[in-house]
Design a protein around this motif. Structure first.
Motif, PDB file in Angstrom:
ATOM      1  N   ASP A  21     -31.012  31.731  51.188  1.00 51.22           N
ATOM      2  CA  ASP A  21     -29.800  32.520  51.017  1.00 51.22           C
ATOM      3  C   ASP A  21     -29.986  33.839  51.742  1.00 51.22           C
ATOM      4  O   ASP A  21     -30.768  34.688  51.309  1.00 51.22           O
ATOM      5  CB  ASP A  21     -29.512  32.770  49.533  1.00 51.22           C
ATOM      6  CG  ASP A  21     -29.020  31.525  48.834  1.00 51.22           C
ATOM      7  OD1 ASP A  21     -28.307  30.735  49.477  1.00 51.22           O
ATOM      8  OD2 ASP A  21     -29.333  31.346  47.644  1.00 51.22           O
ATOM      9  N   TYR A  22     -29.297  33.990  52.847  1.00 53.46           N
ATOM     10  CA  TYR A  22     -29.411  35.192  53.655  1.00 53.46           C
ATOM     11  C   TYR A  22     -28.360  36.202  53.241  1.00 53.46           C
ATOM     12  O   TYR A  22     -27.242  35.850  52.871  1.00 53.46           O
ATOM     13  CB  TYR A  22     -29.216  34.860  55.138  1.00 53.46           C
ATOM     14  CG  TYR A  22     -30.307  34.015  55.720  1.00 53.46           C
ATOM     15  CD1 TYR A  22     -31.569  34.536  55.945  1.00 53.46           C
ATOM     16  CD2 TYR A  22     -30.083  32.682  56.051  1.00 53.46           C
ATOM     17  CE1 TYR A  22     -32.579  33.770  56.492  1.00 53.46           C
ATOM     18  CE2 TYR A  22     -31.082  31.907  56.602  1.00 53.46           C
ATOM     19  CZ  TYR A  22     -32.331  32.458  56.818  1.00 53.46           C
ATOM     20  OH  TYR A  22     -33.314  31.698  57.358  1.00 53.46           O
ATOM     21  N   LYS A 100     -31.833  40.589  54.056  1.00 55.00           N
ATOM     22  CA  LYS A 100     -32.476  40.365  52.765  1.00 55.00           C
ATOM     23  C   LYS A 100     -32.527  38.862  52.526  1.00 55.00           C
ATOM     24  O   LYS A 100     -31.566  38.154  52.771  1.00 55.00           O
ATOM     25  CB  LYS A 100     -31.692  41.033  51.648  1.00 55.00           C
ATOM     26  CG  LYS A 100     -31.655  42.530  51.745  1.00 55.00           C
ATOM     27  CD  LYS A 100     -30.850  43.104  50.612  1.00 55.00           C
ATOM     28  CE  LYS A 100     -30.692  44.595  50.761  1.00 55.00           C
ATOM     29  NZ  LYS A 100     -29.844  45.154  49.715  1.00 55.00           N
ATOM     30  N   ASN A 101     -33.676  38.440  52.059  1.00 52.30           N
ATOM     31  CA  ASN A 101     -33.869  37.038  51.694  1.00 52.30           C
ATOM     32  C   ASN A 101     -34.657  37.055  50.395  1.00 52.30           C
ATOM     33  O   ASN A 101     -35.875  37.224  50.419  1.00 52.30           O
ATOM     34  CB  ASN A 101     -34.608  36.278  52.793  1.00 52.30           C
ATOM     35  CG  ASN A 101     -34.637  34.796  52.542  1.00 52.30           C
ATOM     36  OD1 ASN A 101     -34.094  34.307  51.558  1.00 52.30           O
ATOM     37  ND2 ASN A 101     -35.285  34.059  53.423  1.00 52.30           N
ATOM     38  N   GLY A 102     -33.948  36.943  49.288  1.00 48.06           N
ATOM     39  CA  GLY A 102     -34.597  37.083  47.998  1.00 48.06           C
ATOM     40  C   GLY A 102     -34.997  38.536  47.797  1.00 48.06           C
ATOM     41  O   GLY A 102     -34.201  39.445  47.978  1.00 48.06           O
ATOM     42  N   SER A 105     -36.885  42.379  52.245  1.00 46.00           N
ATOM     43  CA  SER A 105     -35.882  43.083  53.038  1.00 46.00           C
ATOM     44  C   SER A 105     -36.515  43.505  54.361  1.00 46.00           C
ATOM     45  O   SER A 105     -37.603  44.081  54.378  1.00 46.00           O
ATOM     46  CB  SER A 105     -35.385  44.316  52.280  1.00 46.00           C
ATOM     47  OG  SER A 105     -34.396  44.984  53.021  1.00 46.00           O
ATOM     48  N   LYS A 106     -35.819  43.196  55.465  1.00 42.24           N
ATOM     49  CA  LYS A 106     -36.299  43.566  56.794  1.00 42.24           C
ATOM     50  C   LYS A 106     -35.228  44.402  57.467  1.00 42.24           C
ATOM     51  O   LYS A 106     -34.038  44.136  57.306  1.00 42.24           O
ATOM     52  CB  LYS A 106     -36.576  42.318  57.629  1.00 42.24           C
ATOM     53  CG  LYS A 106     -37.619  41.407  57.032  1.00 42.24           C
ATOM     54  CD  LYS A 106     -37.730  40.127  57.839  1.00 42.24           C
ATOM     55  CE  LYS A 106     -38.693  39.157  57.199  1.00 42.24           C
ATOM     56  NZ  LYS A 106     -38.740  37.891  57.925  1.00 42.24           N
ATOM     57  N   ILE A 147     -28.117  50.271  54.941  1.00 43.19           N
ATOM     58  CA  ILE A 147     -28.015  50.348  56.403  1.00 43.19           C
ATOM     59  C   ILE A 147     -27.590  51.744  56.843  1.00 43.19           C
ATOM     60  O   ILE A 147     -28.026  52.229  57.880  1.00 43.19           O
ATOM     61  CB  ILE A 147     -27.100  49.248  56.974  1.00 43.19           C
ATOM     62  CG1 ILE A 147     -27.375  49.065  58.466  1.00 43.19           C
ATOM     63  CG2 ILE A 147     -25.645  49.530  56.681  1.00 43.19           C
ATOM     64  CD1 ILE A 147     -26.896  47.764  59.033  1.00 43.19           C
ATOM     65  N   ASN A 148     -26.774  52.419  56.033  1.00 39.83           N
ATOM     66  CA  ASN A 148     -26.360  53.778  56.398  1.00 39.83           C
ATOM     67  C   ASN A 148     -27.533  54.750  56.405  1.00 39.83           C
ATOM     68  O   ASN A 148     -27.530  55.728  57.154  1.00 39.83           O
ATOM     69  CB  ASN A 148     -25.257  54.279  55.467  1.00 39.83           C
ATOM     70  CG  ASN A 148     -23.902  53.755  55.871  1.00 39.83           C
ATOM     71  OD1 ASN A 148     -23.703  53.322  56.999  1.00 39.83           O
ATOM     72  ND2 ASN A 148     -22.965  53.767  54.940  1.00 39.83           N
TER      73      ASN A 148
END
Length: 164
Positions: A21-22, A100-102, A105-106, A147-148
């Motif tokens: 789940d992306y 985010k994947n679970g 976070s990258k 992201i901001n």
């Protein structure tokens, strides 16, 4: 014997690898555009247009091929160790990605065509998908805080002259 084969086949079919789940937030800024795209493994693509200091949220429904193309790209992207690549020139284009994947976070911010080429190409793919759809406006707030923190420059505090 037949029962054993049927049980084995059912086990093999049921043992597919779990689907990821992306949760992707993409940001693009240049002199002509400023927007965010939000994709979360559904068939809905959210767009927050922030050009001109406004924030208008809209959505479009992706077809199966577009959704699979995004998910395939997300499965192959390799985020570099550094999370920011900027050119010394202030103009140009900025793209930022938060994936985010679970619990994982990258993040990556690229500017002025510096940084990994695969992310510039992925940004172009997302833009083509965006341009191929007519978005419907909606009243929904998309959380863009993470992201901001990467893309919005903080205004330094004013310098107070205490020598007067």
């Amino acid at each position: 014997m037949r029962i054993s084969i049927i049980v084995l086949v059912l086990l093999l079919v049921g043992c597919k690898s779990p689907k990821k789940d992306y949760d992707l937030t993409f940001f693009k800024w240049n002199i002509h555009d400023s927007y965010y795209l939000k994709f979360n493994s559904s068939d809905t693509l959210y767009c927050v247009d922030s050009y001109g200091f406004k924030e208008e949220t809209s959505f479009a429904i992706l077809n199966k091929e577009e959704k699979e193309r995004i998910e395939e790209a997300l499965g192959t992207l390799v985020f570099p160790k550094d999370d920011t690549y900027e050119s010394p020139v202030d103009d140009g284009e900025t793209n930022a990605f938060v994936l985010k994947n679970g619990e994982e976070s990258k993040k990556l911010k690229i500017h002025g065509f510096s940084g990994p080429k695969q992310f510039w190409l992925f940004g172009e793919t997302l833009e083509r998908i965006k341009l191929s759809h007519e978005f419907t406006k909606m009243n929904k707030n998309i959380d863009l805080k993470e992201i901001n923190e990467m893309v919005i420059m903080k205004i330094p505090p004013p310098i107070i002259d205490t020598l007067q």
